[in-house]
Motif scaffolding. Structure first.
Motif, short mmCIF file in Angstrom:
data_model
loop_
_atom_site.label_atom_id
_atom_site.label_comp_id
_atom_site.label_asym_id
_atom_site.label_seq_id
_atom_site.Cartn_x
_atom_site.Cartn_y
_atom_site.Cartn_z
N VAL A 198 0.86 -1.18 0.00
CA VAL A 198 0.00 0.00 0.00
C VAL A 198 0.89 1.23 0.00
O VAL A 198 1.85 1.32 0.78
CB VAL A 198 -0.93 0.02 1.23
CG1 VAL A 198 -1.87 1.22 1.18
CG2 VAL A 198 -1.73 -1.28 1.33
N PHE A 199 0.58 2.20 -0.86
CA PHE A 199 1.37 3.43 -0.98
C PHE A 199 0.45 4.62 -0.73
O PHE A 199 -0.62 4.73 -1.34
CB PHE A 199 1.98 3.54 -2.38
CG PHE A 199 2.87 2.38 -2.74
CD1 PHE A 199 4.23 2.43 -2.48
CD2 PHE A 199 2.35 1.24 -3.35
CE1 PHE A 199 5.06 1.37 -2.81
CE2 PHE A 199 3.18 0.17 -3.69
CZ PHE A 199 4.53 0.24 -3.41
N PHE A 200 0.88 5.54 0.18
CA PHE A 200 0.03 6.68 0.49
C PHE A 200 0.88 7.84 0.97
O PHE A 200 2.00 7.68 1.45
CB PHE A 200 -1.03 6.30 1.52
CG PHE A 200 -0.50 5.63 2.76
CD1 PHE A 200 -0.27 6.35 3.92
CD2 PHE A 200 -0.23 4.27 2.78
CE1 PHE A 200 0.21 5.74 5.07
CE2 PHE A 200 0.24 3.64 3.92
CZ PHE A 200 0.47 4.38 5.07
N ARG A 201 0.30 9.05 0.87
CA ARG A 201 1.04 10.28 1.17
C ARG A 201 1.22 10.53 2.67
O ARG A 201 2.24 11.02 3.11
CB ARG A 201 0.31 11.50 0.57
CG ARG A 201 0.39 11.60 -0.93
CD ARG A 201 -0.11 12.97 -1.38
NE ARG A 201 -0.05 13.16 -2.81
CZ ARG A 201 -1.03 12.92 -3.65
NH1 ARG A 201 -2.18 12.46 -3.17
NH2 ARG A 201 -0.89 13.11 -4.94
N ALA A 202 0.20 10.24 3.45
CA ALA A 202 0.20 10.61 4.86
C ALA A 202 1.14 9.73 5.68
O ALA A 202 1.68 8.73 5.20
CB ALA A 202 -1.22 10.51 5.41
N GLU A 203 1.31 10.12 6.94
CA GLU A 203 2.14 9.32 7.84
C GLU A 203 1.41 8.06 8.27
O GLU A 203 2.02 7.00 8.46
CB GLU A 203 2.50 10.16 9.07
CG GLU A 203 3.43 9.44 10.05
CD GLU A 203 3.81 10.31 11.23
OE1 GLU A 203 4.35 9.76 12.21
OE2 GLU A 203 3.57 11.54 11.18
N ASN A 230 3.61 1.62 2.84
CA ASN A 230 4.58 2.63 2.43
C ASN A 230 3.96 4.01 2.58
O ASN A 230 3.12 4.42 1.78
CB ASN A 230 4.99 2.40 0.97
CG ASN A 230 5.64 1.05 0.75
OD1 ASN A 230 6.79 0.84 1.08
ND2 ASN A 230 4.87 0.11 0.20
N SER A 231 4.37 4.75 3.61
CA SER A 231 3.82 6.08 3.85
C SER A 231 4.69 7.14 3.19
O SER A 231 5.83 6.89 2.80
CB SER A 231 3.72 6.34 5.35
OG SER A 231 5.01 6.30 5.94
N GLY A 232 4.14 8.35 3.08
CA GLY A 232 4.90 9.49 2.60
C GLY A 232 5.29 9.43 1.14
O GLY A 232 6.31 10.02 0.74
#
Length: 464
Positions: A194-199, A225-227
């Motif tokens: 999973v890939f995402f912008r937030a922490e 996977n954050s950020g």
């Protein structure tokens, strides 16, 4: 002027169907147009087929857990095609029920797209139809990010047309759809990142829940996977190369974009009817769900307020009672219970700790424990978290949150108490059902912390 219909509904999803059916029951002449499939997103490419696939993933976990209880069950792998056949048959059955319910209520149905010609006239397929009142219930549509190669990835609808389970999958996003997809795909045997912008995932949800679900997903082998965010997708020898903002690249078999949904208002001709639309496409409405045209109403995901099927259904029913049932009423958008069918699932109602603390001091009660079943199975990451957020002055329970097995079922009952305005003392004097996880909600005696207090008062409380 004489109209063809007293009410015409654009959209045959849950909210539109309920508004139409109840209005017809009150004696109104009602028509409904649906261009895609009866039952809308929830029945066909949303809640229902997703939950069936969640159930399928859970059986694999239960089969593994059985050994701890003395059962010798051999797991020979999952049959994707068999699940898809059973799922699609159930979806077709439910979609047909919606159509039959409408016709049984005396509603005229149209398998066609409806668009406005003017404020009271619609083009429905090859017919022109007039209506005294009109309800827009066209729902929302999943979106793709504006990056090169986005067309190579799938939106959420694509899960329900896959011929087989991809081996390696990238899920883009961290909302409830992204997390549900990640968990069920992992449970059915895929390798998932999973890939995402937030922490942390689940922006807008309670902070403890966000952290707990991330830990639970990691424990079951999902890579979080954050950020980071995708910048490009390319095809390489039948596989997909995903490039991200941190210059990370990942080669996978499939990419799911779970990056948001938008109100489906494009091409409806709302300008011809004089209906105001927000920049993102959603339709603003007043407390009665009327648009700026008082005879045209909108409900459900198309207004982008609380995008939940039961919310749209409740509003549709209330609108029908108001317009034709001589029973004017409204549905509250506060204390709406909801669930996220991750593994384990989440149930929540009311304010998060962060939201409540921004309004004033709150007492916070948190319990985290291993549920009884997993004291035997020893499965990693199956912790249960339960939490109450309580207004310090009135002791009214402002929020209840849970991550753990049966969270959705438990939270429905908690939702009733919240709507009735229950206090912490009401919870305390309720006898628990033993042995259950649910009893923890009525045995939370020790305050975990206080949030939302001014710095001076917080220091004083800590000293005391």
């Amino acid at each position: 002027m004489t109209y063809d219909f007293d009410l015409f509904v654009i959209g045959g999803g849950s909210g539109g169907v309920r508004a139409a059916r109840i209005s017809a029951g009150h004696g109104a002449r009602v028509g409904v147009a649906e261009e895609r499939f009866w039952g809308g997103t929830c029945v066909n490419v949303g809640c229902v087929p997703k939950k069936l696939m969640v159930n399928a993933a859970e059986y694999g976990q239960w089969a593994e857990d059985a050994a701890g209880f003395g059962w010798n069950i051999e797991n020979h792998g999952h049959d994707w095609k068999k699940l898809a056949t059973a799922r699609d048959a159930e979806v077709a059955r439910l979609s047909g029920i919606y159509d039959r319910l409408l016709k049984g209520a005396g509603v005229t149905t149209f398998d066609a797209r409806a668009t406005f010609l003017d404020a009271h006239t619609l083009q429905v397929g090859d017919q022109k139809i007039t209506a005294e009142r009109i309800v827009i219930a066209t729902g929302g549509r999943a979106t793709r990010p504006d990056i090169p190669g986005a067309e190579l990835g799938m939106i959420s609808d694509g899960l329900f047309t896959l011929a087989e389970l991809p081996k390696q999958i990238a899920v883009i996003g961290s909302g409830y759809i992204a997390l549900e997809f990640a968990c069920l795909l992992r449970g059915l045997g895929a390798e998932v990142e999973v890939f995402f912008r937030a922490e942390q995932p689940l922006r807008g949800f309670d902070g403890d829940i966000r952290l707990a679900v991330s830990e639970a997903m990691t424990a079951q082998g999902i890579v979080m996977n954050s950020g980071c965010a995708p910048t490009r997708i390319t095809e390489v020898e039948g596989r997909l190369m995903l490039t991200l903002t941190n210059n990370y690249t990942r080669e996978v078999d499939a990419v799911f974009f779970c990056t948001g949904r938008e109100a489906y208002t494009q091409g409806l001709g709302l300008d011809k009817a004089g209906v105001t639309v927000k920049p993102g496409g959603a339709i603003p409405v007043d407390e009665h769900h009327a648009t700026n045209q008082p005879h045209i109403f909108a409900l459900g995901d198309v207004i982008d307020r609380v995008n939940l099927t039961p919310m749209a259904t409740a509003v549709g029913h209330a609108l029908a009672d108001t317009l034709f049932g001589k029973n004017p009423r409204q549905v509250s958008y506060e204390n709406v219970p909801t669930a996220i069918f991750t593994s384990p699932p989440i149930g929540t109602v009311g304010l998060s700790e962060e939201e409540a603390a921004s309004r004033g001091p709150v007492d916070v009660y948190v319990s985290r424990f291993t549920p009884m079943r997993h004291t035997i199975t020893k499965r990693e990451g199956r912790k249960t978290l339960m939490k109450l957020v309580v207004d310090q002055k009135t002791q009214k329970v402002l929020g209840a949150h849970m991550l753990g097995e049966d969270a959705a079922e438990i939270m429905q009952g908690i939702g009733i108490a919240m709507v009735m305005g229950a206090t912490k003392q009401d919870f305390d004097r309720t006898i628990g059902i033993h042995p259950t996880a649910a009893e923890e909600f009525v045995t939370l005696r020790t305050r975990t912390r206080v949030s939302g207090m001014p710095a001076v008062e917080s220091e004083k409380t800590a000293a005391e």
